[in-house]
Design an enzyme around this catalytic site. Structure first.
Site, PDB file in Angstrom:
ATOM      1  N   GLN A 295       0.803  -1.226   0.000  1.00 19.50           N
ATOM      2  CA  GLN A 295       0.000   0.000   0.000  1.00 19.50           C
ATOM      3  C   GLN A 295       0.838   1.279   0.000  1.00 19.50           C
ATOM      4  O   GLN A 295       0.335   2.334  -0.362  1.00 19.50           O
ATOM      5  CB  GLN A 295      -0.958  -0.011   1.190  1.00 19.50           C
ATOM      6  CG  GLN A 295      -1.989  -1.125   1.093  1.00 19.50           C
ATOM      7  CD  GLN A 295      -2.958  -1.138   2.262  1.00 19.50           C
ATOM      8  OE1 GLN A 295      -2.691  -1.761   3.284  1.00 19.50           O
ATOM      9  NE2 GLN A 295      -4.074  -0.462   2.143  1.00 19.50           N
TER      10      GLN A 295
ATOM     11  N   GLU B 145      -5.186  -9.925   9.000  1.00 16.79           N
ATOM     12  CA  GLU B 145      -6.561 -10.145   8.543  1.00 16.79           C
ATOM     13  C   GLU B 145      -6.740 -11.353   7.632  1.00 16.79           C
ATOM     14  O   GLU B 145      -7.141 -11.193   6.463  1.00 16.79           O
ATOM     15  CB  GLU B 145      -7.093  -8.901   7.818  1.00 16.79           C
ATOM     16  CG  GLU B 145      -7.261  -7.691   8.689  1.00 16.79           C
ATOM     17  CD  GLU B 145      -8.216  -6.646   8.112  1.00 16.79           C
ATOM     18  OE1 GLU B 145      -8.722  -6.840   6.999  1.00 16.79           O
ATOM     19  OE2 GLU B 145      -8.457  -5.633   8.791  1.00 16.79           O
TER      20      GLU B 145
ATOM     21  N   TYR C 145     -13.060  -1.633  12.873  1.00 15.62           N
ATOM     22  CA  TYR C 145     -13.441  -0.372  12.239  1.00 15.62           C
ATOM     23  C   TYR C 145     -14.895   0.022  12.472  1.00 15.62           C
ATOM     24  O   TYR C 145     -15.209   1.183  12.627  1.00 15.62           O
ATOM     25  CB  TYR C 145     -13.218  -0.451  10.722  1.00 15.62           C
ATOM     26  CG  TYR C 145     -11.769  -0.400  10.303  1.00 15.62           C
ATOM     27  CD1 TYR C 145     -10.978  -1.538  10.298  1.00 15.62           C
ATOM     28  CD2 TYR C 145     -11.192   0.804   9.910  1.00 15.62           C
ATOM     29  CE1 TYR C 145      -9.645  -1.486   9.914  1.00 15.62           C
ATOM     30  CE2 TYR C 145      -9.857   0.873   9.517  1.00 15.62           C
ATOM     31  CZ  TYR C 145      -9.090  -0.274   9.520  1.00 15.62           C
ATOM     32  OH  TYR C 145      -7.780  -0.208   9.143  1.00 15.62           O
TER      33      TYR C 145
ATOM     34  N   GLU D 130      -5.180  -2.003  14.152  1.00 19.95           N
ATOM     35  CA  GLU D 130      -5.765  -1.060  13.188  1.00 19.95           C
ATOM     36  C   GLU D 130      -7.116  -0.577  13.670  1.00 19.95           C
ATOM     37  O   GLU D 130      -7.903  -1.364  14.218  1.00 19.95           O
ATOM     38  CB  GLU D 130      -6.010  -1.710  11.813  1.00 19.95           C
ATOM     39  CG  GLU D 130      -4.808  -1.899  10.965  1.00 19.95           C
ATOM     40  CD  GLU D 130      -5.155  -2.467   9.593  1.00 19.95           C
ATOM     41  OE1 GLU D 130      -6.239  -2.171   9.052  1.00 19.95           O
ATOM     42  OE2 GLU D 130      -4.332  -3.225   9.073  1.00 19.95           O
TER      43      GLU D 130
HETATM   44  C1  NOJ Z   1      -7.597  -3.501   6.792  1.00 16.51           C
HETATM   45  C2  NOJ Z   1      -6.310  -3.781   6.086  1.00 16.51           C
HETATM   46  O1  NOJ Z   1      -5.411  -4.447   6.908  1.00 16.51           O
HETATM   47  C3  NOJ Z   1      -5.679  -2.558   5.456  1.00 16.51           C
HETATM   48  O2  NOJ Z   1      -4.754  -3.017   4.516  1.00 16.51           O
HETATM   49  C4  NOJ Z   1      -6.744  -1.666   4.861  1.00 16.51           C
HETATM   50  O3  NOJ Z   1      -6.197  -0.617   4.139  1.00 16.51           O
HETATM   51  C5  NOJ Z   1      -7.625  -1.155   5.972  1.00 16.51           C
HETATM   52  N1  NOJ Z   1      -8.251  -2.270   6.643  1.00 16.51           N
HETATM   53  C6  NOJ Z   1      -8.712  -0.174   5.551  1.00 16.51           C
HETATM   54  O4  NOJ Z   1      -9.637  -0.816   4.755  1.00 16.51           O
END
Ligand code: NOJ
Length: 514
Positions: free
Chosen positions: A56, A204, A347, A412
């Protein structure tokens, strides 16, 4: 110095509260928290970080001997899979700008930086027969630069970018991948383990194993209801292999910690009917328990309800065996307990009701939950991501109860800009302050063992199938400028203030929830 489940960190203990220092009042070195302050103050030793992943942000997709991975392959061969037909070819160009990145991280004041290593930058063929020294050098430089700036590296070994030659052998659907993953991890521990003291095997798995079912994630191999379970099995065995490898050969000398990062939305029953309550429990077990139960529960193995439902459905559908291949007793034992901490990506929240949708067969039918979201919840730039702070607290409590309160590191959590939100990203400020407030309630009122928080993301970056249309960064990046300038958003300043004061700032304590 503070020692937590993530290792030893140089963290200032309580306060002094920002308010006192700002008024220039003397600080005695001791601060007793009033009850009204307590719930807005982070516990002793609580750690803060921010995160990214190799594909990314790094760019340099074909430089200095890097091999091709499954995301390179997807974006080049099937640009239609990415909404803006973009790629991570250059991304934030962090491969060349890591020094500047370390400086920005230092400005933020984070204790650790979570980043991932690109397997094909180190092993271009995926195998250990060819080691790319330029790749090793890059990560050595990055790690050294971070440490020189007082930031500890937290390294994700696999964040979705499998070397393409390994995908050509079937990728995670092929159990042999566990051998290759172990070889790769061995190389990482040998090269970086003298300085990296916290490792995450997988990021994930629920998301990337979807790439073997119905999702548009690489490798976009469409075997719904079959591929995901094959990949899941290999991933769990690979994780355990690497945990045992570390314990056997590295732990004594390197003294690091190793965990896995799992992701889950909170699922709130749509009604208070038993069916909906049970449906939401199934949601947790199929999305989180599938990975967490084998590793973190006392009994090990897949959750009972998952085994039962996939077994029954497979039979109804005419399969001879369950589409969820079982573990042997030996394997169950081998996977159980392979953790030092529980990495959690959280999230948002969904409502869940009992019902079936999706292709036959599919994980989604196996789980038997239909989800929705309340249109009144605050929106973000991502259709799936609504701001629901209370769901975070409920999720943390569920994990604490289900797995006997392991140390949880939030690896995250984050928000994507609304259109034209620009640098004044008040939505993100609300997201972080309200989510952290709920997290503090989980810690103080529910007794959850949360040890740290990591904001996703450090920089705006390549958001997989959404390309550059969804921006999660604390820093904005101008992707039209070759020098990829980074500029702090308002949230970067607020996050920094939170880290330094170790409190939720007074002015953000009384947001009204929808
Ligand atoms: C989870 C992922 O680990 C990450 O790569 C992604 O950019 C984010 N969520 C946001 O969607």
């Amino acid at each position: 110095m503070v020692t937590s489940a993530l290792g030893t960190y140089n963290v200032r203990l309580y306060g002094p509260p920002a308010m006192l220092t700002r008024q220039g009042l003397p600080y005695s070195g001791k601060y007793f928290l009033k009850d009204s302050e307590k719930n807005f103050t982070f516990p002793v030793g609580f750690l803060f970080g921010t995160a990214s992943s190799s594909y990314q942000i790094e760019g340099a997709w074909n430089e200095d001997g890097k091999g091709v991975n499954i995301w390179d392959e997807l974006v080049h061969k099937h640009p239609e899979y990415v909404v803006d037909r973009s790629s991570g070819d250059v991304a934030c160009d962090s491969y060349h700008r890591y020094r500047q990145d370390a400086q920005l991280l230092k400005n933020l004041g984070v204790h650790f930086y979570r980043f991932s290593i690109s397997w094909s930058r180190i092993l271009p063929t995926g195998h250990v027969n060819v080691v790319n020294q330029a790749g090793i050098q890059y990560y050595n430089n990055l790690i050294n630069e971070l440490l020189a700036n007082g930031i500890k590296p937290l390294v994700t070994i696999y964040h979705w970018d499998l070397p393409q030659p390994l995908q050509d052998l079937g990728g995670w659907a092929n159990p042999v991948m566990a051998d290759y993953f172990e070889d790769y991890a061995y190389l990482l521990f040998s090269n970086f383990g003298d300085r990296v003291k916290a490792w995450i095997t997988f990021n994930e798995p629920d998301s990337f194993t979807g790439g073997y079912g119905t999702s548009g994630y690489a490798p976009t191999f469409h075997a719904p209801g079959i591929g995901e379970y094959l990949a899941t099995r290999t991933v769990l065995l690979s994780h355990a292999r690497v945990y045992h490898l570390y314990q056997a050969y590295f732990q004594k000398l390197q003294r690091g910690k190793l965990g896995i990062t799992l992701n889950i939305h909170w699922c709130e029953p749509l009604t208070n009917s038993t069916e909906d309550i049970k449906a939401c429990e199934r949601y947790q077990q199929f999305k989180l328990g599938l990975f967490a139960h084998p590793i973190f529960s006392y009994e090990g193995d897949y959750p009972e309800i998952v085994k039962l439902r996939v077994g029954q459905k497979s039979k109804e559908e005419g399969f001879r065996n369950s589409r969820l291949p079982p573990f042997s007793l030996k394997e169950i034992d081998y996977i159980k307990g392979t953790w030092d901490f529980f990495g959690l990506n959280h999230y948002t929240t969904v409502y869940g009701t009992s019902g079936e949708e999706g292709p036959i067969p599919s994980i989604s039918r196996d789980a038997g939950v239909i989800t929705s979201q309340d249109p009144a919840w605050y929106s973000t730039g991502s259709p799936w991501l609504k701001v629901v702070p209370w769901g975070f607290r409920k999720q943390l409590k569920w994990i604490a109860q289900e797995y006997n309160n392991p140390p949880v590191l939030i690896t995250e959590s984050g928000y994507s800009d609304l259109p034209n939100e620009g640098l004044n990203d008040v939505g993100r400020v609300y997201y972080y302050t309200s989510y952290m407030t709920e997290m503090l309630k989980a810690i103080y009122e529910d007794g959850c063992n949360v040890i740290g928080f990591c904001a996703w993301s450090f920089l705006d970056n390549f958001e997989w199938n959404s390309g550059y249309t969804e921006k999660f960064g604390l820093y904005s990046v101008d992707f039209s400028d070759p020098s990829r300038p980074r500029v702090p958003k308002k949230s970067a300043h607020v996050y920094s203030e939170i880290i330094r004061s170790r409190q939720i700032p007074m002015r953000y304590r009384f947001w009204r929830e929808k």
